[in-house]
Design a protein around this motif. Structure first.
Motif, PDB file in Angstrom:
ATOM      1  N   TYR A  83       1.044  -1.237   0.090  1.00  0.00           N
ATOM      2  CA  TYR A  83       0.072  -0.117  -0.075  1.00  0.00           C
ATOM      3  C   TYR A  83       0.853   1.340  -0.146  1.00  0.00           C
ATOM      4  CZ  TYR A  83      -3.786   3.331   1.272  1.00  0.00           C
ATOM      5  OH  TYR A  83      -4.417   4.485   0.973  1.00  0.00           O
ATOM      6  N   LEU A  84       1.820   1.098   0.856  1.00  0.00           N
ATOM      7  CA  LEU A  84       2.864   2.433   0.962  1.00  0.00           C
ATOM      8  C   LEU A  84       3.414   2.782  -0.566  1.00  0.00           C
ATOM      9  CD1 LEU A  84       4.312   4.245   2.639  1.00  0.00           C
ATOM     10  CD2 LEU A  84       6.220   2.708   2.726  1.00  0.00           C
ATOM     11  N   GLU A  85       3.975   1.599  -1.446  1.00  0.00           N
ATOM     12  CA  GLU A  85       4.317   1.841  -2.624  1.00  0.00           C
ATOM     13  C   GLU A  85       3.165   2.289  -3.728  1.00  0.00           C
ATOM     14  OE1 GLU A  85       7.038   1.947  -5.884  1.00  0.00           O
ATOM     15  OE2 GLU A  85       7.444   2.163  -3.728  1.00  0.00           O
ATOM     16  N   GLY A  86       2.053   1.526  -3.603  1.00  0.00           N
ATOM     17  CA  GLY A  86       0.990   1.775  -4.679  1.00  0.00           C
ATOM     18  C   GLY A  86       0.327   3.229  -4.414  1.00  0.00           C
ATOM     19  N   SER A  87       0.464   3.750  -3.375  1.00  0.00           N
ATOM     20  CA  SER A  87      -0.172   4.911  -3.112  1.00  0.00           C
ATOM     21  C   SER A  87       0.558   6.076  -2.919  1.00  0.00           C
ATOM     22  CB  SER A  87      -1.070   4.960  -1.653  1.00  0.00           C
ATOM     23  OG  SER A  87      -0.072   4.810  -0.763  1.00  0.00           O
ATOM     24  N   LYS A  88       1.941   6.245  -3.598  1.00  0.00           N
ATOM     25  CA  LYS A  88       2.638   7.050  -3.480  1.00  0.00           C
ATOM     26  C   LYS A  88       2.305   8.093  -4.360  1.00  0.00           C
ATOM     27  CE  LYS A  88       6.305   5.147  -6.180  1.00  0.00           C
ATOM     28  NZ  LYS A  88       7.788   4.831  -6.256  1.00  0.00           N
ATOM     29  N   TYR A  89       1.474   7.811  -5.646  1.00  0.00           N
ATOM     30  CA  TYR A  89       0.980   8.748  -6.497  1.00  0.00           C
ATOM     31  C   TYR A  89      -0.603   8.744  -6.509  1.00  0.00           C
ATOM     32  CZ  TYR A  89       5.454   7.444  -8.702  1.00  0.00           C
ATOM     33  OH  TYR A  89       6.728   7.005  -9.020  1.00  0.00           O
ATOM     34  N   PRO A  90      -1.353   9.809  -6.735  1.00  0.00           N
ATOM     35  CA  PRO A  90      -2.664   9.807  -6.527  1.00  0.00           C
ATOM     36  C   PRO A  90      -3.449   8.948  -7.449  1.00  0.00           C
ATOM     37  CG  PRO A  90      -1.907  11.596  -7.338  1.00  0.00           C
ATOM     38  CD  PRO A  90      -0.769  11.164  -6.944  1.00  0.00           C
ATOM     39  N   MET A  91      -4.651   8.589  -7.275  1.00  0.00           N
ATOM     40  CA  MET A  91      -5.545   7.706  -8.227  1.00  0.00           C
ATOM     41  C   MET A  91      -5.476   8.414  -9.883  1.00  0.00           C
ATOM     42  SD  MET A  91      -5.354   4.757  -7.155  1.00  0.00           S
ATOM     43  CE  MET A  91      -6.579   4.011  -8.583  1.00  0.00           C
ATOM     44  N   GLU A  92      -5.865   9.779  -9.787  1.00  0.00           N
ATOM     45  CA  GLU A  92      -5.857  10.428 -10.835  1.00  0.00           C
ATOM     46  C   GLU A  92      -4.552  10.470 -11.816  1.00  0.00           C
ATOM     47  OE1 GLU A  92      -5.679  13.577  -7.729  1.00  0.00           O
ATOM     48  OE2 GLU A  92      -6.691  11.648  -7.854  1.00  0.00           O
ATOM     49  N   SER A  93      -3.573  10.243 -11.280  1.00  0.00           N
ATOM     50  CA  SER A  93      -2.148  10.346 -12.052  1.00  0.00           C
ATOM     51  C   SER A  93      -1.377   9.063 -11.719  1.00  0.00           C
ATOM     52  CB  SER A  93      -1.440  11.589 -11.495  1.00  0.00           C
ATOM     53  OG  SER A  93      -0.188  11.707 -12.334  1.00  0.00           O
ATOM     54  N   ARG A  94      -1.382   8.282 -12.704  1.00  0.00           N
ATOM     55  CA  ARG A  94      -0.331   6.975 -12.538  1.00  0.00           C
ATOM     56  C   ARG A  94       0.292   6.763 -14.043  1.00  0.00           C
ATOM     57  NH1 ARG A  94      -1.373   5.738  -7.424  1.00  0.00           N
ATOM     58  NH2 ARG A  94      -0.625   3.543  -7.965  1.00  0.00           N
ATOM     59  N   PRO A  95       1.466   6.062 -13.649  1.00  0.00           N
ATOM     60  CA  PRO A  95       2.139   5.249 -14.608  1.00  0.00           C
ATOM     61  C   PRO A  95       1.488   4.742 -15.663  1.00  0.00           C
ATOM     62  CG  PRO A  95       3.204   4.934 -12.380  1.00  0.00           C
ATOM     63  CD  PRO A  95       1.657   5.368 -12.262  1.00  0.00           C
ATOM     64  N   PHE A 288       3.718   7.625 -21.482  1.00  0.00           N
ATOM     65  CA  PHE A 288       4.237   7.921 -19.977  1.00  0.00           C
ATOM     66  C   PHE A 288       3.258   7.866 -18.741  1.00  0.00           C
ATOM     67  CE2 PHE A 288       4.961  11.544 -16.972  1.00  0.00           C
ATOM     68  CZ  PHE A 288       5.824  11.016 -16.081  1.00  0.00           C
ATOM     69  N   ALA A 289       2.279   8.515 -19.023  1.00  0.00           N
ATOM     70  CA  ALA A 289       1.313   8.486 -18.018  1.00  0.00           C
ATOM     71  C   ALA A 289      -0.310   8.561 -18.373  1.00  0.00           C
ATOM     72  CB  ALA A 289       1.521   9.762 -16.858  1.00  0.00           C
ATOM     73  N   VAL A 290      -1.106   8.334 -17.354  1.00  0.00           N
ATOM     74  CA  VAL A 290      -2.323   8.302 -17.651  1.00  0.00           C
ATOM     75  C   VAL A 290      -3.243   9.157 -16.754  1.00  0.00           C
ATOM     76  CG1 VAL A 290      -4.830   7.017 -17.663  1.00  0.00           C
ATOM     77  CG2 VAL A 290      -2.801   5.945 -18.610  1.00  0.00           C
ATOM     78  N   ALA A 291      -3.901  10.360 -17.145  1.00  0.00           N
ATOM     79  CA  ALA A 291      -4.234  11.174 -16.090  1.00  0.00           C
ATOM     80  C   ALA A 291      -5.865  11.251 -16.127  1.00  0.00           C
ATOM     81  CB  ALA A 291      -3.615  12.678 -16.548  1.00  0.00           C
ATOM     82  N   THR A 292      -6.454  11.251 -14.945  1.00  0.00           N
ATOM     83  CA  THR A 292      -7.995  11.113 -14.864  1.00  0.00           C
ATOM     84  C   THR A 292      -8.510  12.376 -13.995  1.00  0.00           C
ATOM     85  OG1 THR A 292      -7.706   8.860 -15.121  1.00  0.00           O
ATOM     86  CG2 THR A 292      -9.830   9.655 -14.231  1.00  0.00           C
TER      87      THR A 292
END
Length: 426
Positions: A83-95, A288-292
């Motif tokens: 969870y620490l690793e997976g939540s370091k970016y917000p859900m609306e901005s993911r690799p 590079f990224a998916v932005a939502t």
């Protein structure tokens, strides 16, 4: 004449008994015989008893308990670290690597399946290759379809489309919609790239025919013959006849609060929760990224903000400047079917950025009340598991955490959380 079998059985029994006695008395050809005074283990020992048949050691109750405690330590540590690793970016901005299915939303959906025949059967000697450009259609949009038949060796089979119609799917007492013909051709025009190659293509534009006012799933049924056999194929699209919002054509880029943002103008006609997704490529064209964007919008001229999080930029270091492309969105409708009203998609490049450096971009991890609460509860679980293992077997060192700073091994000495602690999401 009396039988000789009893004597033979007795002789065999004596031989077997002698061999068994010799085997029990020796562990090898040169081993000394066992003595009655040799001490034997009485019951399971700390490291497990060895069964007489030479099999694997039988674990003791203590061994089993330690194994369970160690598994609990590993599980709680994995949960916390993941969870620490997976939540370091917000859900609306993911690799983009975490959303591979979102990278190219406008590429055709291609499938290959055995020919479907009447009565629900299949013909495995004929493989039908199909493609579909889109599943969701907004008012004014169209979808293209194609089909091609091959045999078991991959050789193209002669194909003839005998009938192709589209009809809105209705249920219960709803009135059936009209059937609309969908021409499938192999003439090199429209959606068909090459003439005469036995690959047929057709286009459905619901807004231009009898399905213009239909909202829901439209099914295209194509009947054909291939290699002298008859089959059919089905394609479904979900159509929105009225646009809930339209793009204004205005777009801008800004570095704010440590992140890169794209602002797109949207004229909102129907208020509600809008979900908008955009794809971001680096200067070399690499995804590079998916932005939502996922938020409630009121009627009027609004801006949709698509974010590329600062730490994501710092961690991945994409070639600058970035390009926003392929934006699609919809108005979410809860507890109804269909569950969305589609906004017209923006295909291809939407905005080429001007920012050529990461000046003003932050490398701080994403923070929120929810993330802090989850991490706190997962940390309590992890500390409790380590404390239980440390108390059970204080002589053994505790395993190192997969993501903890130095000194984590001392967490086994900490006091476990009080009973009744809330779990994340409760």
């Amino acid at each position: 004449m009396p039988s000789k079998r009893p004597a033979a059985f007795i002789g065999a029994g004596v031989a077997i008994a002698a061999a068994l006695a010799l085997w029990l008395g020796r562990s090898g050809p040169d081993a000394a015989p066992r003595t009655a005074s040799a001490p034997q283990p009485a019951g399971p020992q700390f490291f497990g008893a060895v069964p007489d048949d030479g099999g694997l050691p039988i674990p003791s109750d203590r061994d089993e308990r330690r194994r369970q405690l160690l598994e609990q330590v590993q599980l709680t540590d994995h949960t916390y670290c993941s969870y620490l690793e997976g939540s370091k970016y917000p859900m609306e901005s993911r690799p983009v690597a975490q959303n591979p299915d979102q990278v190219h939303p406008n590429q055709p959906i291609q499938e290959a399946n055995p020919m479907r025949t009447e009565g629900g059967g299949t013909n495995n000697t004929v493989l039908l290759q199909t493609s579909q450009s889109h599943v969701y259609l907004a008012a004014g949009e169209a979808a293209a379809f194609s089909l091609r038949a091959v045999d078991g060796k991959g050789q193209t089979l002669p194909l003839v489309v005998t009938r192709a119609v589209a009809q809105g799917m209705t249920y219960g007492s709803s009135r059936p919609t009209p059937q609309v013909a969908v021409p499938f051709v192999d003439d090199g025009g429209g959606a068909d790239p090459v003439a005469g190659d036995n690959a047929y293509a057709g286009v459905l534009a619901p807004g231009q025919g009898g399905l213009a006012g239909f909202h829901g799933t439209i099914r295209i049924e194509v009947r054909y013959t291939a290699g002298g056999r008859s089959g059919f194929a089905l394609f479904d699209v979900i159509y929105t006849p009225v646009l809930p919002a339209t793009w204004t054509g205005k777009a801008r880029e800004a570095v704010e609060e440590g992140s890169l943002h794209y602002y797109l103008g949207l004229e909102v006609r129907q208020p509600g929760r809008y979900v908008v997704t955009g794809r971001v490529d680096d200067a070399r064209g690499k995804p590079f990224a998916v932005a939502t964007f996922n938020d409630v919008l009121q009627t009027g001229t609004r801006e949709v903000k698509l974010t590329v999080f600062g730490k994501l930029l710092k961690d991945e270091t994409p070639a600058m400047p970035l390009t926003l492309r392929d934006v699609d969105g919809y108005l979410l409708r809860e507890n109804v079917d269909p569950d969305r009203l589609q906004v017209a998609r923006l295909q291809g490049r939407v905005l080429s950025g001007r920012a050529r450096s990461l000046d003003g971009v932050s490398d701080a991890e994403w923070q929120s009340e929810e993330r802090s609460r989850y991490l706190a509860e997962y940390a309590k679980d992890r500390q409790a598991a380590r404390a239980a293992l440390g108390a059970f077997d204080p002589a053994q060192p505790l395993p190192q955490s997969a993501c903890a700073p130095a000194g984590m091994a001392q967490m086994g000495k900490l006091t476990p959380p009080a009973a009744g602690s809330a779990r994340p999401g409760s």
